[in-house]
Design a protein around this motif. Structure first.
Motif, PDB file in Angstrom:
ATOM      1  N   TRP A 151       0.816  -1.213   0.000  1.00  0.00           N
ATOM      2  CA  TRP A 151       0.000   0.000   0.000  1.00  0.00           C
ATOM      3  C   TRP A 151       0.854   1.269   0.000  1.00  0.00           C
ATOM      4  CZ3 TRP A 151      -5.500   0.924   1.069  1.00  0.00           C
ATOM      5  CH2 TRP A 151      -6.272  -0.228   0.912  1.00  0.00           C
ATOM      6  N   PHE A 152       2.122   1.109   0.221  1.00  0.00           N
ATOM      7  CA  PHE A 152       3.022   2.274   0.277  1.00  0.00           C
ATOM      8  C   PHE A 152       4.427   1.770  -0.009  1.00  0.00           C
ATOM      9  CE2 PHE A 152       6.094   4.916   2.510  1.00  0.00           C
ATOM     10  CZ  PHE A 152       5.694   6.207   2.210  1.00  0.00           C
ATOM     11  N   THR A 153       5.169   2.521  -0.830  1.00  0.00           N
ATOM     12  CA  THR A 153       6.534   2.138  -1.177  1.00  0.00           C
ATOM     13  C   THR A 153       7.389   3.390  -1.326  1.00  0.00           C
ATOM     14  OG1 THR A 153       5.689   0.249  -2.457  1.00  0.00           O
ATOM     15  CG2 THR A 153       7.977   0.866  -2.819  1.00  0.00           C
ATOM     16  N   ARG A 154       8.595   3.342  -0.796  1.00  0.00           N
ATOM     17  CA  ARG A 154       9.544   4.430  -1.038  1.00  0.00           C
ATOM     18  C   ARG A 154      10.965   3.920  -0.829  1.00  0.00           C
ATOM     19  NH1 ARG A 154      11.075   8.565   3.681  1.00  0.00           N
ATOM     20  NH2 ARG A 154      12.671   8.871   2.071  1.00  0.00           N
ATOM     21  N   ASP A 155      11.910   4.613  -1.424  1.00  0.00           N
ATOM     22  CA  ASP A 155      13.323   4.296  -1.263  1.00  0.00           C
ATOM     23  C   ASP A 155      13.936   5.201  -0.210  1.00  0.00           C
ATOM     24  OD1 ASP A 155      13.237   2.357  -3.220  1.00  0.00           O
ATOM     25  OD2 ASP A 155      13.924   3.693  -4.826  1.00  0.00           O
ATOM     26  N   ILE A 156      14.793   4.622   0.611  1.00  0.00           N
ATOM     27  CA  ILE A 156      15.591   5.378   1.575  1.00  0.00           C
ATOM     28  C   ILE A 156      17.045   5.166   1.173  1.00  0.00           C
ATOM     29  CG2 ILE A 156      16.283   5.592   3.998  1.00  0.00           C
ATOM     30  CD1 ILE A 156      13.495   4.559   4.766  1.00  0.00           C
ATOM     31  N   PHE A 157      17.743   6.235   0.858  1.00  0.00           N
ATOM     32  CA  PHE A 157      19.069   6.103   0.276  1.00  0.00           C
ATOM     33  C   PHE A 157      20.155   5.987   1.349  1.00  0.00           C
ATOM     34  CE2 PHE A 157      16.418   7.741  -3.079  1.00  0.00           C
ATOM     35  CZ  PHE A 157      16.763   6.898  -4.127  1.00  0.00           C
TER      36      PHE A 157
END
Length: 356
Positions: free
Chosen positions: A217-223
């Motif tokens: 339901w939610f996706t993001r990249d953390i660098f």
């Protein structure tokens, strides 16, 4: 053939007919990373999946072709069904609420409107979309959409073509990792109402995905990734990179020094996680109840305890191979050393099957 896609549940039926025809029962997932190449070879056996083989091959002198070739040379059977993926700043996932419609109509309309959701020119990307929840609220439905820059996908296709391979699918890492929950039953996911976050900690980037009812339901990249943690340990303790890598996983009596060396990176990760959880709670009215860590960088000694303390939720390691049956020739002890690194490769291999 569609060369950029992400698949879950019944959506795979249509794509499998388009790209595979009648397929073999053995599937290969190939996760080509920045520091190494991971491969998982599986087959379906009744209601279960059997792990036939896994390979982790470090990058050979920066030569990606040689590394992938060496990895594939260790297959148990000739590769007929290959699934791989891409990641990084050229691959984006978005979630939005849209008027209810069929998947066919959604795909037709999304092709025209894709540039509204992604910061790329429409002629520079491949896109696809999937209905996460058919009845989000009122006459709206929850939609997940992906876009990948053509140059990124084309580079991957060129690499595989040079090796004489034609992949069934090129997907996106974060969605591939989430796919293991669509196909496999995990103890940590028994409560259908729980909201679980998965942090797949890679070499350079960590992928955060929030799962509800086995769907993302939610996706993001953390660098922030393992390479940064290793560098910090190397600098703080005055050891070379190889020794720092060992200390990251098995700090022994130097655990406090290792955690101290990585403290600022871990705190930055905590800040990013809190921002993501707060945003998700505000937008979706769901609170994350548990964080599961996987990927090579999750092996940092003391990390789960540190994150649990700062986030004030349950934090645990996720073994992607937990539900898998092992082939008789495999060692469970050897697999345990590598299993946390194999989530993306396993999720890719599972795209070959449809249990719905």
């Amino acid at each position: 053939m569609r060369i950029m896609n992400f698949l879950l549940n019944s959506y795979f039926k249509t794509i499998k007919k388009l790209i595979s025809g009648k397929s073999d029962n053995i599937s290969v997932g190939l996760d080509i990373g920045t520091g190494d190449c991971k491969l998982v070879e599986i087959r379906q056996s009744g209601d279960h999946f059997e792990l036939l083989n896994w390979v982790i091959e470090p990058l050979i002198d920066g030569d990606l072709v040689a590394t992938v070739r060496k990895t594939l040379d260790q297959l148990k059977t000739p590769c007929k069904s290959l699934y791989t993926s891409i990641s990084g700043k050229g691959a984006l996932i978005r979630y939005m609420d849209m008027p209810q419609m069929s998947l066919t109509d959604l795909k037709s309309s999304f092709v025209i409107e894709a540039d509204k959701y992604f910061p790329f020119a429409q002629d520079q990307i491949y896109t696809d979309c999937f209905i996460v929840n058919e009845k989000a609220s009122g006459n709206q439905m929850r939609v997940m959409a992906a876009a990948a820059k053509k140059e990124l996908v084309d580079e991957r296709m060129t690499l595989l073509t040079e090796l004489g391979l034609q992949p069934n699918l090129i997907g996106v890492n974060s969605i591939a990792a989430a796919n293991i929950f669509s196909e496999l039953d995990f103890t940590c996911m028994k409560d259908k109402d729980s909201v679980v976050a998965i942090l797949d900690m890679g070499e350079i980037t960590s992928n955060l995905t929030i799962i509800i009812d086995k769907k993302p339901w939610f996706t993001r990249d953390i660098f922030i990734g393992g390479r940064e943690l290793t560098k910090r340990i190397s600098n703080a303790l005055g050891v070379d990179v190889q020794e720092a890598e060992k200390l990251k996983r098995q700090p022994g009596d130097k655990q406090e020094e290792v955690i101290s060396a990585c403290e600022s990176a871990v705190i930055n990760t905590v800040k990013e996680l809190k921002l993501s959880f707060d945003y998700f709670t505000t937008e979706g009215s769901h609170e994350v109840s548990k964080l599961l860590l996987t990927g090579g960088a999750s092996l940092l000694g003391g990390l789960t305890e540190t994150l649990e303390k700062h986030l004030e939720i349950e934090v645990a390691l996720l073994d992607p191979m937990e539900p898998m049956e092992l082939s008789a020739n495999l060692s469970a002890d050897e697999l345990e050393k590598d299993s946390l690194k194999l989530g993306v490769a396993l999720g890719l291999a599972l795209y070959h099957y449809d249990r719905n």
